[in-house]
Design a protein around this motif. Structure first.
Motif, PDB file in Angstrom:
ATOM      1  N   THR B 188      68.038  25.210 -77.165  1.00  0.00           N
ATOM      2  CA  THR B 188      68.487  25.623 -78.493  1.00  0.00           C
ATOM      3  C   THR B 188      69.477  24.640 -79.104  1.00  0.00           C
ATOM      4  O   THR B 188      69.763  24.724 -80.292  1.00  0.00           O
ATOM      5  N   GLY B 189      70.031  23.729 -78.285  1.00  0.00           N
ATOM      6  CA  GLY B 189      71.094  22.851 -78.762  1.00  0.00           C
ATOM      7  C   GLY B 189      72.468  23.494 -78.664  1.00  0.00           C
ATOM      8  O   GLY B 189      73.472  22.870 -78.956  1.00  0.00           O
ATOM      9  N   GLU B 190      72.516  24.767 -78.232  1.00  0.00           N
ATOM     10  CA  GLU B 190      73.792  25.462 -78.058  1.00  0.00           C
ATOM     11  C   GLU B 190      74.170  25.458 -76.585  1.00  0.00           C
ATOM     12  O   GLU B 190      73.344  25.228 -75.715  1.00  0.00           O
ATOM     13  N   ASP B 191      75.431  25.778 -76.329  1.00  0.00           N
ATOM     14  CA  ASP B 191      75.871  25.985 -74.960  1.00  0.00           C
ATOM     15  C   ASP B 191      75.219  27.288 -74.473  1.00  0.00           C
ATOM     16  O   ASP B 191      74.850  28.142 -75.271  1.00  0.00           O
ATOM     17  N   ARG B 226      63.173  30.604 -81.221  1.00  0.00           N
ATOM     18  CA  ARG B 226      63.275  29.573 -80.179  1.00  0.00           C
ATOM     19  C   ARG B 226      62.703  28.257 -80.716  1.00  0.00           C
ATOM     20  O   ARG B 226      63.233  27.178 -80.475  1.00  0.00           O
ATOM     21  N   ASP B 227      61.631  28.365 -81.499  1.00  0.00           N
ATOM     22  CA  ASP B 227      61.009  27.174 -82.062  1.00  0.00           C
ATOM     23  C   ASP B 227      61.866  26.541 -83.169  1.00  0.00           C
ATOM     24  O   ASP B 227      62.044  25.326 -83.196  1.00  0.00           O
ATOM     25  N   ALA B 234      66.004  18.839 -82.334  1.00  0.00           N
ATOM     26  CA  ALA B 234      65.025  17.766 -82.095  1.00  0.00           C
ATOM     27  C   ALA B 234      64.612  17.700 -80.630  1.00  0.00           C
ATOM     28  O   ALA B 234      64.453  16.631 -80.055  1.00  0.00           O
ATOM     29  N   LEU B 235      64.451  18.867 -80.013  1.00  0.00           N
ATOM     30  CA  LEU B 235      63.944  18.933 -78.643  1.00  0.00           C
ATOM     31  C   LEU B 235      62.423  19.019 -78.708  1.00  0.00           C
ATOM     32  O   LEU B 235      61.873  19.793 -79.482  1.00  0.00           O
ATOM     33  N   PRO B 358      69.510  14.507 -83.626  1.00  0.00           N
ATOM     34  CA  PRO B 358      68.996  15.809 -84.031  1.00  0.00           C
ATOM     35  C   PRO B 358      69.386  16.169 -85.465  1.00  0.00           C
ATOM     36  O   PRO B 358      70.263  15.558 -86.051  1.00  0.00           O
ATOM     37  N   PHE B 359      68.718  17.178 -86.000  1.00  0.00           N
ATOM     38  CA  PHE B 359      68.957  17.606 -87.376  1.00  0.00           C
ATOM     39  C   PHE B 359      70.255  18.415 -87.481  1.00  0.00           C
ATOM     40  O   PHE B 359      70.881  18.458 -88.526  1.00  0.00           O
TER      41      PHE B 359
END
Lengths: 124, 366
Positions: B188-191, B226-227, B234-235, B358-359
């Motif tokens: 997710t780009g989050e912790d 999730r998507d 940008a995963l 990433p965005f």
């Protein structure tokens, strides 16, 4: 939803108003789409025959084409929902029609459509 | 036959809209993708990702066997650390992308994409000849629950975890008297963490996390959000941005290719050559300059000529614009950040600008 609307199996509706017709998609379709983020409507004056694609709606997940429930000519478009498509997901918002059309109200075309109650039975 | 996770009944109870994904019946959303997306960016979200595959590779040759399979140098991996890598074929094209954890000497855990587990097993088995190593597919025994968001770690600490593993590490632990594995990873780009637990405890753990997470604003999150979350970060998504005709270099994953590894591995020749001279295509990030939305497989144009293809595209709920990833069949210096390209959407060209990935800035590195 107005009980007088006539629906297609592809989830569009048409509703007669003062001699013209409002065209949009059903509450069931909006619910299935989820968050609506984009709506593309045709120019005023364009003409479509029944079954032609006249609009595109996009949810977060995907783009879907919207078909004309009856033949007609576009006389008004709902600018408010083009500018804020998320209004379609707002249950308190009522003006969910996409376009208003002028149509000769061809009885054969109209007879093809489902009453709202039959439509609900069909999709549920 | 579509498979169900051990949390299937929970999803139905929570009113999820279910869809088939990679052979699994999964929740795509519970309430609204945008709302769920924002929950993960602002508070904490709970995901059932039990469709993911889990493989154990063990035996005295586990390390040289894995080193033959991936471009990363697995010998650099210390106990309980994880590494992101790919499984290339002989041409450097990607069979899957993976996370490999070293559990202990001669024993590794691999997390694989649901849609690719069978292919991975096939490929690994074919490559195993001569190695004293075994592959154990434990996917059907374990559930995977992700807890993601800026408050995810506070939540896990509040239920008795006194020491969270550092980023990209795993630990054996216990929550609510259940033995499980906690890893500091996510998509997710989050912790946040991902928790691997025996199937029979999945429902209990899910309920307990939802209950304990209330004070942190927790909500269940479907595959839809999730998507959008992974796209903002940008995963890569296997099947969209990665496939058997794409190398790690082309996918912008050079950082995950060892430059010093001496051992040979599948695809090494192509990958090392491309590391020096570049690949046939390059993955770029773009934002739409109007309100239109680019989608998977839309064509990319420049000066009236087709130059590439969109692999992932959609809305960015965090930024409020529309973004995407695309392969451009040109060297990157011809299309630097800031240049304008066009995306063909329903037979019309729409301007887009190449932007940095990433965005949305990642917030998962501690």
């Amino acid at each position: 939803m107005d009980e007088n609307m006539l629906c297609t199996k592809t989830h569009e509706y048409v509703l007669e108003k003062d001699g013209n017709y409002e065209v949009g998609i059903t509450d069931y379709a909006i619910n299935q789409l989820g968050d609506i983020v984009f709506l593309e409507l045709p120019d005023i004056g364009s003409e479509f025959t029944k079954g032609e694609v006249f609009a595109t709606i996009e949810s977060v997940k995907a783009a879907s084409e919207i078909y004309m429930p009856i033949s007609g000519k576009v006389i008004e478009i709902n600018e408010e929902i083009v500018n804020s498509p998320e209004l379609l997901n707002d249950e308190s918002y009522e003006n969910k029609w996409f376009i208003k059309i002028e149509s000769d109200g061809d009885q054969v075309e109209l007879a093809d459509l489902l009453d709202y109650s039959d439509y609900r039975e069909e999709v549920e | 036959m579509t498979k169900q996770t051990f949390l299937h009944e929970k999803h139905i109870e929570l009113g999820a809209k279910m869809v088939d994904f990679a052979g699994w019946n999964m929740p795509v959303q519970y309430t609204s993708i945008i709302e769920e997306h924002k929950t993960v960016r602002e508070n904490v979200g709970l995901f059932d990702v039990s469709h993911m595959g889990e493989l154990i590779v063990y035996g005295e040759d586990a390390l040289p066997f894995l080193n033959k399979l991936v471009p990363q140098d697995i010998s650099k991996l210390v106990d309980k650390k994880a590494i992101y890598c790919q499984l290339p074929n002989k041409n450097g094209g990607l069979i899957d992308d993976l996370i490999i954890y070293k559990l202990e000497d001669n024993k590794y855990l691999i997390i694989a994409n649901a849609s690719r587990v069978d292919e991975d097993l096939n490929w690994m088995t074919r490559n195993k000849l001569g190695f004293n190593a075994e592959i154990d597919n434990i996917s059907h025994k374990y559930s995977l629950i992700a807890v993601q968001g800026p408050k995810a770690c506070d939540l896990i600490m509040s239920i008795g975890e006194n020491y969270l593993p550092p980023f990209f590490s795993i630990k054996r632990s216990e929550l609510f008297n259940i033995n499980l594995w906690i890893s500091r990873t996510g998509y997710t780009g989050e912790d946040g963490v991902e928790i691997m637990v025996k199937n029979e405890f999945a429902e209990y753990l899910w309920d307990k996390l939802l209950e304990a997470g209330k004070q942190y604003g927790i909500k269940p999150i479907g595959l839809g959000a999730r998507d959008t979350l992974r796209l903002e970060a940008a995963l890569h998504l296997y099947g969209n941005d990665l496939d058997e005709n794409t190398t790690p270099i082309e996918a912008g994953l050079s950082w995950s290719v060892s430059k010093t590894k001496e051992e040979d591995y599948n695809g090494k020749e192509v990958i090392m050559e491309q590391l020096k001279n570049g690949g046939k295509k390059n993955l770029i990030g773009f934002k739409m300059l109007d309100k239109s939305i680019a989608r998977h497989e839309y064509d990319v144009y420049s000066n009236g000529e087709k130059i590439g293809i969109v692999t992932s595209g959609g809305v960015s709920p965090t930024r409020g614009d529309n973004i995407g990833l695309a392969y451009i069949y040109s060297p990157l210096d011809k299309f630097p950040v800031g240049s304008t390209i066009q995306i063909m959407i329903r037979e019309k060209l729409h301007d887009a600008e190449i932007v940095k990935k990433p965005f949305v800035a990642k917030r998962n590195k501690v």
